[in-house]
Write an enzyme that holds these catalytic residues in place. Sequence first.
Site, mmCIF file in Angstrom:
data_model
loop_
_atom_site.group_PDB
_atom_site.id
_atom_site.type_symbol
_atom_site.label_atom_id
_atom_site.label_comp_id
_atom_site.label_asym_id
_atom_site.label_seq_id
_atom_site.Cartn_x
_atom_site.Cartn_y
_atom_site.Cartn_z
ATOM 1 N N TYR A 47 50.049 10.830 55.893
ATOM 2 C CA TYR A 47 50.949 10.416 57.092
ATOM 3 C C TYR A 47 51.253 9.055 57.107
ATOM 4 O O TYR A 47 52.383 8.599 56.936
ATOM 5 C CB TYR A 47 50.567 11.029 58.357
ATOM 6 C CG TYR A 47 51.575 10.764 59.366
ATOM 7 C CD1 TYR A 47 52.769 11.800 59.639
ATOM 8 C CD2 TYR A 47 51.465 9.969 60.316
ATOM 9 C CE1 TYR A 47 53.686 11.490 60.589
ATOM 10 C CE2 TYR A 47 52.335 9.778 61.384
ATOM 11 C CZ TYR A 47 53.414 10.674 61.596
ATOM 12 O OH TYR A 47 54.302 10.731 62.660
ATOM 13 N N SER A 48 50.298 8.128 56.860
ATOM 14 C CA SER A 48 50.470 6.493 57.035
ATOM 15 C C SER A 48 51.268 6.349 55.479
ATOM 16 O O SER A 48 52.091 5.502 55.505
ATOM 17 C CB SER A 48 49.156 6.147 56.810
ATOM 18 O OG SER A 48 48.520 6.174 58.145
ATOM 19 N N ALA A 49 50.860 6.993 54.331
ATOM 20 C CA ALA A 49 51.528 6.564 53.233
ATOM 21 C C ALA A 49 53.039 6.929 53.355
ATOM 22 O O ALA A 49 53.973 6.136 53.130
ATOM 23 C CB ALA A 49 50.887 7.276 52.099
ATOM 24 N N LYS A 65 55.041 7.367 56.077
ATOM 25 C CA LYS A 65 55.645 6.474 56.994
ATOM 26 C C LYS A 65 55.951 5.020 56.553
ATOM 27 O O LYS A 65 56.594 4.481 56.951
ATOM 28 C CB LYS A 65 54.875 6.655 58.339
ATOM 29 C CG LYS A 65 55.156 7.948 59.142
ATOM 30 C CD LYS A 65 56.426 8.506 59.343
ATOM 31 C CE LYS A 65 56.767 9.564 60.214
ATOM 32 N NZ LYS A 65 58.101 10.064 60.559
ATOM 33 N N GLY A 91 65.497 17.094 63.289
ATOM 34 C CA GLY A 91 64.242 17.451 64.195
ATOM 35 C C GLY A 91 64.320 17.367 65.614
ATOM 36 O O GLY A 91 63.575 16.999 66.371
ATOM 37 N N SER A 128 65.162 19.737 67.983
ATOM 38 C CA SER A 128 64.900 20.842 68.778
ATOM 39 C C SER A 128 63.821 20.744 69.752
ATOM 40 O O SER A 128 63.691 21.490 70.807
ATOM 41 C CB SER A 128 64.583 22.217 67.861
ATOM 42 O OG SER A 128 63.366 22.093 67.087
ATOM 43 N N ARG A 129 62.983 19.960 69.709
ATOM 44 C CA ARG A 129 61.733 19.520 70.584
ATOM 45 C C ARG A 129 61.408 18.138 70.581
ATOM 46 O O ARG A 129 61.666 17.319 69.557
ATOM 47 C CB ARG A 129 60.759 20.386 70.343
ATOM 48 C CG ARG A 129 59.989 20.476 68.938
ATOM 49 C CD ARG A 129 58.903 21.451 68.996
ATOM 50 N NE ARG A 129 58.337 21.148 67.325
ATOM 51 C CZ ARG A 129 57.227 21.860 67.019
ATOM 52 N NH1 ARG A 129 56.626 22.743 67.711
ATOM 53 N NH2 ARG A 129 56.781 21.559 65.775
#
Length: 235
Positions: free
Chosen positions: A144-146, A148, A16, A18-19
């Site tokens: 997302y929390s799960a 991460k 990831g 590229s930005r």
Amino acid sequence: MSNNSMQNMKRVLVTGSSRGIGASIAAELAAAGYRVVTHSVTSGGTDLQFDIADRAAAKDAIERDIAANGPYYGIVLNAGVNRDSAFPAMENDDWDQVINTDLNGFYNVLKPAVMPMISARIKGRIIAISSVSGVAGNRGQVNYSAAKAGVIGAVKALAVELAKRGITVNAIAPGLVETEMVSSIDADALAEIKKAIPMRRFARPCEIASLVTYLLSDAAGYITRQVISVNGGMF
């Protein structure tokens, strides 16, 4: 041999890149003298192009790169996605896409890369970019929390497995960072979020990149199985 010459022998894959945070990490590592292997899903301007949620594509691209150029000294797992919504309104695809990318991507990228590192007896570095959401949870980000939080658990377990090989495995858990993702949030909402941060600002991408650079260095050879929060004092 100068430090930069020695670094040039060390290849580091940054997913990831590229930005945003990934681009900042790649730029700082290149400036420090590492041979950075850049990655994105579609960008033709990077060394490797594949979707980290696609296990077969990740395996093929990484194995080809290692066969041609040798194993990695470092792997920075930065690529990820978010699909935020309140849990009762969350669609199946919102859950699946985030888990498949942010959590399964950890396995998909590392599985073909770790054994070559071990076989070459490289005392390497693995760094996963997690999130404050994975440490403390966050409203509207159950998926997302799960994912991460799962990455943090994986980091801790893999660190134990690889410690005797001299390979360190750590996670960085940023709070909100000044990237395109944050710039898309409503200004009033951003102002409210900043009130919850003791330093009253968001992190700069370079502040994450500098920590990655340190963790890749020889000086960080005894730091492993750690989750380092970069969140302006939120907790």
